[in-house]
Structure formats: C-alpha cells, structure tokens
Design an enzyme around this catalytic site. Structure first.
Site, PDB file in Angstrom:
ATOM      1  N   LYS A 212       2.243  -3.283   7.268  1.00  0.00           N
ATOM      2  CA  LYS A 212       2.504  -3.500   5.848  1.00  0.00           C
ATOM      3  C   LYS A 212       3.945  -3.139   5.487  1.00  0.00           C
ATOM      4  CE  LYS A 212      -0.022  -4.625   3.044  1.00  0.00           C
ATOM      5  NZ  LYS A 212      -0.312  -5.994   2.528  1.00  0.00           N
TER       6      LYS A 212
ATOM      7  N   THR B 235       0.831  -1.204   0.000  1.00  0.00           N
ATOM      8  CA  THR B 235       0.000   0.000   0.000  1.00  0.00           C
ATOM      9  C   THR B 235       0.866   1.255   0.000  1.00  0.00           C
ATOM     10  OG1 THR B 235      -1.553   1.300   1.345  1.00  0.00           O
ATOM     11  CG2 THR B 235      -0.133  -0.211   2.516  1.00  0.00           C
ATOM     12  N   ASP B 236       0.329   2.332  -0.555  1.00  0.00           N
ATOM     13  CA  ASP B 236       1.038   3.613  -0.507  1.00  0.00           C
ATOM     14  C   ASP B 236       1.103   4.180   0.908  1.00  0.00           C
ATOM     15  OD1 ASP B 236      -1.643   4.334  -0.272  1.00  0.00           O
ATOM     16  OD2 ASP B 236      -1.652   5.715  -1.965  1.00  0.00           O
ATOM     17  N   GLU B 237       0.306   3.622   1.822  1.00  0.00           N
ATOM     18  CA  GLU B 237       0.300   4.148   3.192  1.00  0.00           C
ATOM     19  C   GLU B 237       1.620   3.924   3.922  1.00  0.00           C
ATOM     20  OE1 GLU B 237      -3.195   3.797   5.611  1.00  0.00           O
ATOM     21  OE2 GLU B 237      -4.438   3.251   3.890  1.00  0.00           O
TER      22      GLU B 237
ATOM     23  N   TYR C 220      -1.700  -0.256  11.062  1.00  0.00           N
ATOM     24  CA  TYR C 220      -1.884  -0.932   9.779  1.00  0.00           C
ATOM     25  C   TYR C 220      -0.708  -0.680   8.847  1.00  0.00           C
ATOM     26  CZ  TYR C 220      -3.245  -1.333   4.891  1.00  0.00           C
ATOM     27  OH  TYR C 220      -3.236  -1.611   3.544  1.00  0.00           O
TER      28      TYR C 220
END
Length: 339
Positions: A157, A125-127, A153
């Site tokens: 990741k 994810t870009d997060e 979260y």
C-alpha cells in the site's frame, strides 16, 4: 458525473456505492471488481438492476480489460478501493499483494492518463506509517509521518501511495490519497476482527485473540469513512494526503469483550493464540488536516457503531454464513489451528 469504483464488491467499496447512490442519486456509478474471495456480488444485489449503476467483472492489474472499461465508460472520477488487504494473507503469500496493490494501481493510473479524468482517488491505510508505542499516547500519525511498513500488505500500500505521488509530480495527474484507520460496519468479510468475533460468538466457538489482545487500533465506522472520501473528491486539494480517523482508540481485547457483552456470551470463549509476526502495537491517526481544511468529523460514536454492526450481522446471518465455507474455512484452519 460518472464515478468508477474499483473493488466495489468488497467491504468499504460497497458501502461507498450505497452512500453515493443516496447522496448523489444523479451520479452514474460503475463498479469494477475481480470478485476474489472477499468480493461478493450478493452485497450489491440491492443496486445491481438500478438505472445509473453498472457492474463489470475485471482485474485492475489486467491492462487490456481496464482500458476497455475506460474507453467504453469514460469515467470522470476513479476511486480505487481494490486491494488485497488482510495482513495474515500477505505474510502467507506476498506476491498477490504486489500484483494487485502495486501493479494494479499502476494500470489504473496509466488508464487515467490515457483517457483523462477529473480526479483519481487512492484509498490507503494508516498501516503505511508502521506503529506507535503503547506508552506514548501523545503520539499520532500525521500526513508528514515517515512511511515505515511492517508487513507485505502495508509495504504494497505504501508503494502504491508513492506511485500516485510520482504520477502527480511527473504527469500532473489529479490525484488525492486518504489513509484511514480500522473500519467496521456492514458487509465486512468475516476474516476481520469484528465480524470474525461476532460469527464465532454466535456459534459458541472460540474467539482467537492474538497474544494478550493489547494491540490498539483507532476505529472508524465505514459510513463516516465514505463521507470523508466524498468530501475529499469535492473539496480536497490535488496532490494531498488526508488522514481519516476518529480519535477512537481501543485495545483488541476490549473490542472482543464488548461484542461478547452485547451478545450475552461468556468471556470464557476468548482463546489467546500465538501472536502475528511483526504485529504492530498501536495505530492512532491525527485527522486535523481533513477537519481543518474540509470540515470533516466522524459522526458515529463507537458504542453506537458497534451496536449497529452487531445488529446488522444478526439480521443478515445468511450473507455471512454463505461466505464461511469452502476456501475460507481452509484458510481459517491454516491461520488458527494449533496456535
């Protein structure tokens, strides 16, 4: 070619299965899913009895179960979609995110080493990059942007991504990683922004928007994401990270207003609630690498994609109405009541 798709009963994983069935009808697909609250066998109903498809219920963090699947199926490729993915849930209970997203990834990597695979692909994810300031529209996340996580979260990741890199460097495991922007489309669990707003608007319920809704996200239609992963599996360089985004930034409040407009519902339904803790302000991906090296570009304009998405939810009310009950309702009340 046999592909093991973990988390294939979830949103992006199920869309990937449908995409691969159409694009590569000669491939065998094995879906491994724990069927947590966000995994739904109803989603896979169309392929469950088809030749060349098999479903296995198992937890990626269960080493014995995963090894049993690898030994029996001998997959050539593993694509890992299996993850706890909702930021609010990670704030409420971080431990389950570490168990699935970090330890589960390690189990899969160990299985790939033990039984041998042609490619392991980690869907990220870009997060993991943190966020960007709203007043710097010239800034974008590249694959070289340092990891700077904001939530349990995204930390889980990022940890999984680093683990994949370590297995590539240490064990020469053929790993690729993709980091995508916000996906939308059919079969998305109704806790996420777009399906939540659609469901609430159809029921004339308040649409909870964090803060002023000024947070900006880059939106990617799920089928375009699936095509990108397929291309990475075919042509991507081992050990590489590929950012997958559409240069399609929109404020949350504008997404909500667009949905209300499509459904013919009043903006008075918008309910501004207390903002999320540590809420990232802006995500924006630079997809130059995947475009330059592999030739990928998203094909779906947001105006077209959101129309298709709203239309899908209108046509499949039974699917999401079956979900919005029980445990999810308890969670919904905890998240939004009193805010």
């Amino acid at each position: 070619m046999k592909v093991l798709v973990t988390g294939g009963a979830g949103f992006i994983g199920s869309n990937f299965i449908f995409y691969m069935r159409e694009k590569h009808p000669d491939y065998e697909l094995v879906c491994l899913d724990k069927l947590t609250y966000a995994g739904n066998l109803e989603t896979l109903e169309a392929v469950m009895d088809e030749p060349g498809f098999q479903f296995v219920r198992a937890d990626i963090a269960d080493r014995e179960a995963v090894y049993t699947v690898f030994e029996a199926e001998k997959p050539d490729i593993v694509v890992n979609f299996a993850a706890e993915s909702h930021v609010d849930r990670s704030i409420e209970n971080p431990s389950v995110f570490l168990e699935t997203n970090v330890m589960g990834t390690q189990v899969l990597l160990d299985a790939c080493r033990k039984y041998g695979i042609q490619r392991y692909h980690q869907v990220s994810t870009d997060e993991v990059y943190g966020d960007l300031p709203l007043d710097r529209p010239d800034l974008f996340f590249t694959e070289e942007t340092p990891l700077h996580t904001s939530s349990p979260y995204s930390a889980s990741k990022a940890s999984a991504d680093l683990l994949c890199h370590a297995y590539y460097r240490t064990y020469e495991l053929p790993v690729t990683i993709s980091r995508c922007s916000n996906n939308y489309g059919p079969y998305q669990f109704p806790e996420k922004l777009i399906p939540l707003m659609i469901a609430n608007a159809l029921a004339d319920k308040p649409l909870p928007v964090y803060g002023e809704g000024l947070n900006v996200r880059d939106w990617l239609y799920v089928e375009d994401h699936c095509a990108a992963i397929d291309l990475i599996l075919e042509k991507g360089q081992v050990g590489r990270v590929y950012n997958v985004g559409g240069h399609n930034e929109m404020r949350n409040i504008d997404i909500v207003r667009r949905i209300l407009s499509i459904l013919g519902k009043p903006e008075s339904l918008i309910d501004h609630v207390t903002d999320r803790k540590g809420h990232d302000m802006r995500y924006a991906i630079d997809p130059s690498r995947i475009h330059g090296e592999l030739g990928w570009l998203p094909e779906t304009r947001f105006d077209d994609g959101i129309q298709k998405t709203v239309g899908w939810y209108l046509e499949h009310c039974a699917w999401w109405k079956n979900i919005i009950n029980g445990d999810y309702q308890d969670y919904y009340e905890r998240m939004y009541s009193g805010r």
